[in-house]
Write a protein that holds these residues in place. Structure first.
Motif, PDB file in Angstrom:
ATOM      1  N   SER A 272       0.843  -1.194   0.000  1.00 33.52           N
ATOM      2  CA  SER A 272       0.000   0.000   0.000  1.00 33.52           C
ATOM      3  C   SER A 272       0.873   1.237   0.000  1.00 33.52           C
ATOM      4  O   SER A 272       2.039   1.202   0.411  1.00 33.52           O
TER       5      SER A 272
ATOM      6  N   GLY B 299      -6.378  -2.029  -5.312  1.00 31.11           N
ATOM      7  CA  GLY B 299      -6.215  -0.671  -4.810  1.00 31.11           C
ATOM      8  C   GLY B 299      -7.108   0.298  -5.546  1.00 31.11           C
ATOM      9  O   GLY B 299      -7.434   0.108  -6.727  1.00 31.11           O
TER      10      GLY B 299
ATOM     11  N   SER C  69      -2.246  -2.010   4.712  1.00 26.38           N
ATOM     12  CA  SER C  69      -2.624  -0.756   4.054  1.00 26.38           C
ATOM     13  C   SER C  69      -2.353   0.403   4.989  1.00 26.38           C
ATOM     14  O   SER C  69      -2.181   0.217   6.204  1.00 26.38           O
TER      15      SER C  69
ATOM     16  N   GLY D  79      -8.878  -2.494  -1.248  1.00 28.06           N
ATOM     17  CA  GLY D  79      -8.541  -1.078  -1.151  1.00 28.06           C
ATOM     18  C   GLY D  79      -9.739  -0.200  -0.878  1.00 28.06           C
ATOM     19  O   GLY D  79     -10.878  -0.519  -1.230  1.00 28.06           O
TER      20      GLY D  79
ATOM     21  N   GLY E  73      -7.864  -2.552   3.412  1.00 29.59           N
ATOM     22  CA  GLY E  73      -7.764  -1.134   3.109  1.00 29.59           C
ATOM     23  C   GLY E  73      -8.167  -0.235   4.256  1.00 29.59           C
ATOM     24  O   GLY E  73      -8.993  -0.590   5.099  1.00 29.59           O
TER      25      GLY E  73
END
Length: 459
Positions: free
Chosen positions: A52, A240, A99, A193, A146
């Motif tokens: 990330s 993502g 993340s 994400g 995420g």
């Protein structure tokens, strides 16, 4: 190969964390290559699965270095600045940081995957707080993926193995949750994400469903796009998602080895009239506009597009203005009436009706800016009839809806950003992006509606 994390900066640059290359690549907003850094290893500036990436207001870049159990910090050109973290369960330690995200104050939030928690640090890596434990209760997490923040300081977490999104305040107090396992609207299969935009909407990379889902900040479903494949607008495990200052959406389409960029439709961004005292809403594209007279005053009603509804879609203010009324229109949902001061014209009032919900803070007396989200369009009406988003302009009326309720203007056909102009079942469906681009607002001489009338078909 295998892009996973993606982020943008204030200048519109795009940063991509590449899994198999153990590196970061930097592009401009059109995908032109600018720079790269990183290699496999555990030294400063090296990575072992960068999962990330995030940026802050000063242009610094933060990378979650998964197998090295640390966060690394760089400037925008890839020069190493700092690092923190090690393997473990203590404060500031990680078991697979998945993340990370930053907030307006420069704080850094990290989803500490195998420790089933969120950790918060200042921009220099000093530990501030943490929350979460293994489980499926409110505030508990199972392999969080995420993480994202919004302008209000709220923190959103993709609770991966619980197939849901959780919302917290900036110190970890639980606020809300939505989602379950499945393929329907608002359901997920291992959400990965997360990103937010300037209007507080939340985008989720629903990786095993190969799609992006969009919600408002309270978890109300707005739209979705994507399916399994390698064509334009299709995905193969999107991991993502990021937005930029223009509202464009970028997706790390991992197994297709690419980044895909989308431009959501812009609603109610038509230019202001600059002269005269009447407003013409032309009806050349899918409908008609006409003049009504009520309570001794003329006003305009436009009916553009088929009589099908915009369902569970974000609704934005047409122009700067003051909220006059917020109310409920019988069985047809909520409405918002806004008064605008438009240069060269009398006061203009816009009505947004058949709304499913109105955002907090949108209330009588409140000031709203052009492009501000004011609500969410309807879901279903009486006897199963779809709600519509009705947008109407009144010229020279008082700041009160009064008996004008029921005169409902521009009806938008269909809903999601990805729908293109097409014809099916004998009806024409419009993508709001192209529809608004054609939606002409013109200034006419005072009370000259002759041209306007001629555009309406005879019944």
């Amino acid at each position: 190969m295998y892009p996973r994390g993606i982020a943008t900066d204030a200048d519109g640059n795009v940063y991509v964390a590449e899994e198999s290359g153990d590196r970061i690549q930097k592009f401009d907003s059109e995908g032109n290559f600018l720079a790269k850094w990183g290699s496999h290893g555990s030294g400063d500036g090296q990575f072992s699965l960068p999962t990330s990436i995030a940026t802050d207001a000063e242009g610094r870049v933060y990378v979650a270095d998964y197998y090295n159990n640390r966060i690394q910090k760089f400037d925008g050109e890839g020069n190493f600045l700092a690092k923190w973290g090690s393997a473990g369960t203590g404060d500031g330690q990680f078991a697979g940081p998945w993340s990370l995200a930053t907030d307006a104050d420069g704080n850094v939030y990290v989803s500490d995957g195998d420790n089933h928690r969120i950790q918060k640090f200042d921009r220099d890596g000093n530990f501030l707080t943490q929350w979460g434990s293994y489980g499926s209760g409110d505030g508990q997490l199972r392999f969080p993926h995420g993480v994202a923040t919004d302008a209000g300081g709220n923190v959103y977490v993709a609770d991966g193995n619980n197939h849901r999104i959780q919302k917290f305040d900036s110190v970890g107090n639980f606020l809300a949750k939505w989602g379950s396992s499945g393929t329907g609207e608002g359901q997920f299969r291992y959400p990965a994400g997360l990103a937010t935009d300037a209007n507080g909407n939340v985008y989720v990379a629903d990786d095993n469903n190969h799609r992006i889902q969009k919600f408002d900040g309270e978890g109300s479903f707005l739209t979705q796009w994507g399916s399994y494949g390698s064509g334009d607008g299709q995905f193969n495990v999107p991991l993502g998602v990021a937005t930029d200052v223009s509202g464009d959406v970028y997706v790390a389409d991992s197994r297709n080895n690419r980044v895909v960029k989308f431009r959501p439709s812009r609603r109610f961004t038509t230019r202001y009239p600059v002269a005269g005292s009447a407003v013409l809403i032309t009806g050349r594209w899918g409908g008609c506009a006409k003049v009504k007279k009520q309570d001794g005053q003329k006003f305009l009603e436009g009916h553009l597009g088929e009589d099908y509804g915009v369902v569970r879609e974000a609704v934005y203010a047409f122009a700067d203005g003051n909220v006059c009324e917020v109310g409920t229109d019988g069985g047809y949902g909520k409405y918002v009436l806004i008064e605008h001061d438009v240069p060269g014209l009398q006061k203009i009032h816009s009505l947004y009706a058949h709304l499913d919900s109105v955002l907090a803070g949108v209330e009588a007396g409140a000031r709203v800016a052009a492009g501000t989200q004011i609500g969410v369009s309807g879901k279903s009406g009486p006897e199963g009839t779809p709600y519509h988003l009705h947008f109407e302009l009144f010229e020279g009326r008082a700041c009160s809806l009064g008996s004008a309720r029921g005169y409902l203007g521009v009806h938008f056909a269909e809903t999601v950003e990805t729908v293109r102009d097409e014809q099916r079942d004998g009806r024409v469906y419009h993508n709001p992006a192209t529809f608004i681009a054609k939606f002409a607002v013109e200034a006419l001489p005072a009370r000259d509606y002759s041209k306007h009338k001629e555009e309406c078909p005879k019944k």
